[in-house]
Design a protein around this motif. Structure first.
Motif, PDB file in Angstrom:
ATOM      1  N   ILE A 165       0.869  -1.175   0.000  1.00 35.14           N
ATOM      2  CA  ILE A 165       0.000   0.000   0.000  1.00 35.14           C
ATOM      3  C   ILE A 165       0.905   1.224   0.000  1.00 35.14           C
ATOM      4  N   GLU A 166       0.840   1.972  -1.079  1.00 35.26           N
ATOM      5  CA  GLU A 166       1.680   3.162  -1.221  1.00 35.26           C
ATOM      6  C   GLU A 166       1.408   4.146  -0.077  1.00 35.26           C
ATOM      7  N   GLY A 167       2.474   4.684   0.500  1.00 33.30           N
ATOM      8  CA  GLY A 167       2.349   5.730   1.507  1.00 33.30           C
ATOM      9  C   GLY A 167       2.182   5.280   2.934  1.00 33.30           C
ATOM     10  N   LEU A 168       2.287   3.977   3.209  1.00 30.80           N
ATOM     11  CA  LEU A 168       2.112   3.523   4.589  1.00 30.80           C
ATOM     12  C   LEU A 168       3.373   2.947   5.212  1.00 30.80           C
ATOM     13  N   SER A 169       4.438   2.843   4.452  1.00 26.82           N
ATOM     14  CA  SER A 169       5.693   2.338   4.999  1.00 26.82           C
ATOM     15  C   SER A 169       6.681   3.492   5.095  1.00 26.82           C
ATOM     16  N   THR A 170       7.365   3.584   6.220  1.00 23.83           N
ATOM     17  CA  THR A 170       8.180   4.758   6.504  1.00 23.83           C
ATOM     18  C   THR A 170       9.623   4.397   6.812  1.00 23.83           C
ATOM     19  N   VAL A 171      10.503   5.352   6.498  1.00 21.69           N
ATOM     20  CA  VAL A 171      11.905   5.267   6.890  1.00 21.69           C
ATOM     21  C   VAL A 171      12.266   6.563   7.606  1.00 21.69           C
ATOM     22  N   ALA A 172      13.293   6.493   8.448  1.00 21.11           N
ATOM     23  CA  ALA A 172      13.792   7.675   9.147  1.00 21.11           C
ATOM     24  C   ALA A 172      15.257   7.867   8.805  1.00 21.11           C
ATOM     25  N   THR A 173      15.638   9.111   8.603  1.00 24.42           N
ATOM     26  CA  THR A 173      17.043   9.454   8.409  1.00 24.42           C
ATOM     27  C   THR A 173      17.476  10.361   9.541  1.00 24.42           C
TER      28      THR A 173
ATOM     29  N   GLU B  46      -0.231   7.236  11.883  1.00 26.41           N
ATOM     30  CA  GLU B  46      -0.997   8.433  11.512  1.00 26.41           C
ATOM     31  C   GLU B  46      -1.358   8.426  10.030  1.00 26.41           C
ATOM     32  N   ALA B  47      -0.433   7.980   9.176  1.00 24.83           N
ATOM     33  CA  ALA B  47      -0.726   7.887   7.739  1.00 24.83           C
ATOM     34  C   ALA B  47      -1.837   6.867   7.491  1.00 24.83           C
ATOM     35  N   ALA B  48      -1.782   5.742   8.178  1.00 20.12           N
ATOM     36  CA  ALA B  48      -2.816   4.716   8.023  1.00 20.12           C
ATOM     37  C   ALA B  48      -4.171   5.250   8.469  1.00 20.12           C
ATOM     38  N   ARG B  49      -4.183   5.947   9.585  1.00 20.57           N
ATOM     39  CA  ARG B  49      -5.426   6.561  10.066  1.00 20.57           C
ATOM     40  C   ARG B  49      -5.950   7.544   9.019  1.00 20.57           C
TER      41      ARG B  49
ATOM     42  N   GLU C 125      -7.636   3.505   7.258  1.00 27.32           N
ATOM     43  CA  GLU C 125      -7.421   2.136   7.736  1.00 27.32           C
ATOM     44  C   GLU C 125      -8.035   1.988   9.124  1.00 27.32           C
ATOM     45  N   ASN C 126      -8.404   0.761   9.467  1.00 26.16           N
ATOM     46  CA  ASN C 126      -9.132   0.516  10.693  1.00 26.16           C
ATOM     47  C   ASN C 126      -8.290  -0.063  11.820  1.00 26.16           C
ATOM     48  N   ALA C 127      -7.347  -0.958  11.505  1.00 22.06           N
ATOM     49  CA  ALA C 127      -6.589  -1.634  12.562  1.00 22.06           C
ATOM     50  C   ALA C 127      -5.236  -2.092  12.033  1.00 22.06           C
ATOM     51  N   VAL C 128      -4.284  -2.224  12.964  1.00 21.43           N
ATOM     52  CA  VAL C 128      -2.940  -2.693  12.651  1.00 21.43           C
ATOM     53  C   VAL C 128      -2.603  -3.819  13.627  1.00 21.43           C
ATOM     54  N   VAL C 129      -1.993  -4.883  13.102  1.00 22.74           N
ATOM     55  CA  VAL C 129      -1.589  -6.027  13.913  1.00 22.74           C
ATOM     56  C   VAL C 129      -0.073  -6.183  13.805  1.00 22.74           C
TER      57      VAL C 129
END
Length: 179
Positions: free
Chosen positions: A55-63, A112-115, A119-123
């Motif tokens: 799903i585009e836009g729901l996976s994140t990286v930090a620098t 926050e992006a999923a919300r 999106e309803n829930a994360v496991v």
């Protein structure tokens, strides 16, 4: 019927990291963090290649302040009782920055992006001392079960929308997980 798992919002991290959402034009970005764990890097590639999971836009990286990739968190489509949820995995933070907020930053940003995307829930199957700070509780409280043996305090779920019930039943992961 409403879920006993309450929808939550999470506070901002104390340490600032630059957060980027993983997108199609930067397919190798997560390998900077997962490269040492070959199986995890292969899983990331397989999930990105699966149009039914990615799903585009729901996976994140930090620098960090030097632009070095230090953490990532992927969220992909899974189902519970045939209803859509997100699976939070794999996640990783480079050892030299663990405990400094990078992992928390990518988890918070993705939730926050999923919300925001409805999106309803994360496991997640994760550390019982880490994930509850983001509102995760034992998935069993919502009636979510695992297809494998997992400790109740480590198989966790969080509701993102208090107006909708969290699905009940066994989670079904994307094929790439091999479960």
């Amino acid at each position: 019927m409403s879920s006993p798992i309450a929808a939550t919002s999470t506070p901002s991290p104390a340490v600032e990291y630059v957060l980027t959402f993983v997108c199609e034009d930067r397919p190798g970005i997560v390998h900077a963090v997962t490269g040492a764990i070959v199986e995890e890097a292969d899983l990331v590639d397989a999930l990105r290649a699966d149009a039914s999971a990615w799903i585009e836009g729901l996976s994140t990286v930090a620098t960090d302040e030097n632009g070095r990739l230090v953490a990532h968190a992927l969220r992909t489509r899974a189902t519970v009782g045939g209803e859509p949820v997100l699976a939070l995995a794999p996640c990783a933070t480079l050892p030299d920055v663990q405990g400094r907020g990078a992992g928390s930053a990518v988890i918070r940003a993705g939730l926050e992006a999923a919300r925001g995307q409805g999106e309803n829930a994360v496991v997640v199957l994760g550390h019982p001392d880490f994930y509850p700070r983001f509102g995760f509780e034992p998935a069993s409280l919502a009636g979510i079960t695992s297809p494998f043996d997992a400790p109740d305090d480590a198989f966790l779920a969080v509701a993102l929308d208090s107006a909708r019930p969290v699905p009940r039943g066994e989670i079904s992961y994307p094929e790439a997980f091999g479960i």
